[in-house]
Design a protein around this motif. Structure first.
Motif, short mmCIF file in Angstrom:
data_model
loop_
_atom_site.label_atom_id
_atom_site.label_comp_id
_atom_site.label_asym_id
_atom_site.label_seq_id
_atom_site.Cartn_x
_atom_site.Cartn_y
_atom_site.Cartn_z
N SER A 41 4.19 -3.61 31.49
CA SER A 41 4.50 -1.97 31.66
C SER A 41 3.81 -1.46 30.39
N TYR A 85 6.22 3.70 34.49
CA TYR A 85 5.69 2.74 33.43
C TYR A 85 6.86 2.90 32.17
N VAL A 86 6.75 4.04 31.77
CA VAL A 86 7.59 4.28 30.49
C VAL A 86 9.21 3.90 30.78
N LYS A 105 -1.44 0.40 26.47
CA LYS A 105 -1.15 -0.13 25.16
C LYS A 105 -1.54 -1.64 25.17
N GLN A 151 0.35 1.32 30.56
CA GLN A 151 0.19 2.41 29.70
C GLN A 151 -1.01 2.36 28.74
#
Length: 221
Positions: free
Chosen positions: A68, A41-42, A74, A72
């Motif tokens: 994405s 994902y990063v 976020k 994570q």
């Protein structure tokens, strides 16, 4: 002196090669999608951001970037990307997905009022989405009857641990009492057997003495 026409001709020939060497937003999106599928994902995020650098109006890049970031954990950054996409996107099916994902994040954050609002926006754009309708009903139920907060859950777990410990202590005490009672009974039986044995020994001695003296016992012990 170099002919200027020659230089211009060379540049004209090189321009297609230079243009072909540049990656488009779609190229970065495709790379990001492959990485996202592989759970990287990063790196997927990096490619979606590159796609936005090339085309800042790409709602696909915004939406995928939000996904994405969501993976994570976020959430706030992801919601921001969904909001950016929703301001530009005109396709109702895509808008429904954007608002649905916002609702999922708000629900995970236990912000049920905003989750309900997002799900309703999603259903306005796609009234036939059963999953969104289910999530909406669940968020409404949780808003009305919210689950206990983390501190409350910790206190409940602590109380349960204390109760379990008390139950365990009581079981151990009961077992100890049973063991003590069992030992007392065994001791009593041993003492009784010892006394009976002593009496039997005495009686045997008396019998032997009577036999020696020529007497006769009417009953056996």
């Amino acid at each position: 002196m170099v002919n200027s026409k020659y230089i211009i001709s060379v540049l004209c020939l090189l321009m297609p090669l230079i243009v072909c060497g540049q990656e488009t937003d779609r190229d970065y999106i495709r790379k990001g999608n492959r990485l996202f599928k592989d759970s990287v994902y990063v790196d997927a995020e990096i490619n979606y951001r590159k796609a936005l650098d090339v085309n800042p109006q790409s709602t696909v890049s915004m939406y995928n970037l939000g996904n994405s970031l969501s993976q994570q954990r976020k959430a706030e950054e992801a919601i921001k990307q969904y909001d950016n996409a929703a301001k530009i996107e005109k396709n109702k099916a895509k808008l429904a997905k954007i608002h649905h994902n916002k609702g999922v994040l708000f629900q995970a954050m236990q912000d049920y009022a905003k989750a309900i609002e997002a799900y309703k926006m999603s259903l306005r754009n796609n009234p036939h989405d059963d999953e969104t309708r289910y999530n909406l009903a669940l968020a409404q139920k949780l808003l009305k009857d919210p689950p206990p907060q983390q501190d409350q859950r910790n206190q409940q777990n602590q109380n349960q641990d204390q109760q379990d410990q008390q139950d365990q202590d009581k079981q151990q005490q009961d077992q100890q009492k049973q063991d003590d009672n069992s030992m007392s009974k065994e001791n009593a039986e041993q003492m009784l057997n010892s006394v009976m044995q002593d009496e039997k020994d005495v009686q045997d001695k008396v019998k032997k003495q009577m036999v020696i003296q020529g007497g006769k016992l009417e009953k056996d012990w």
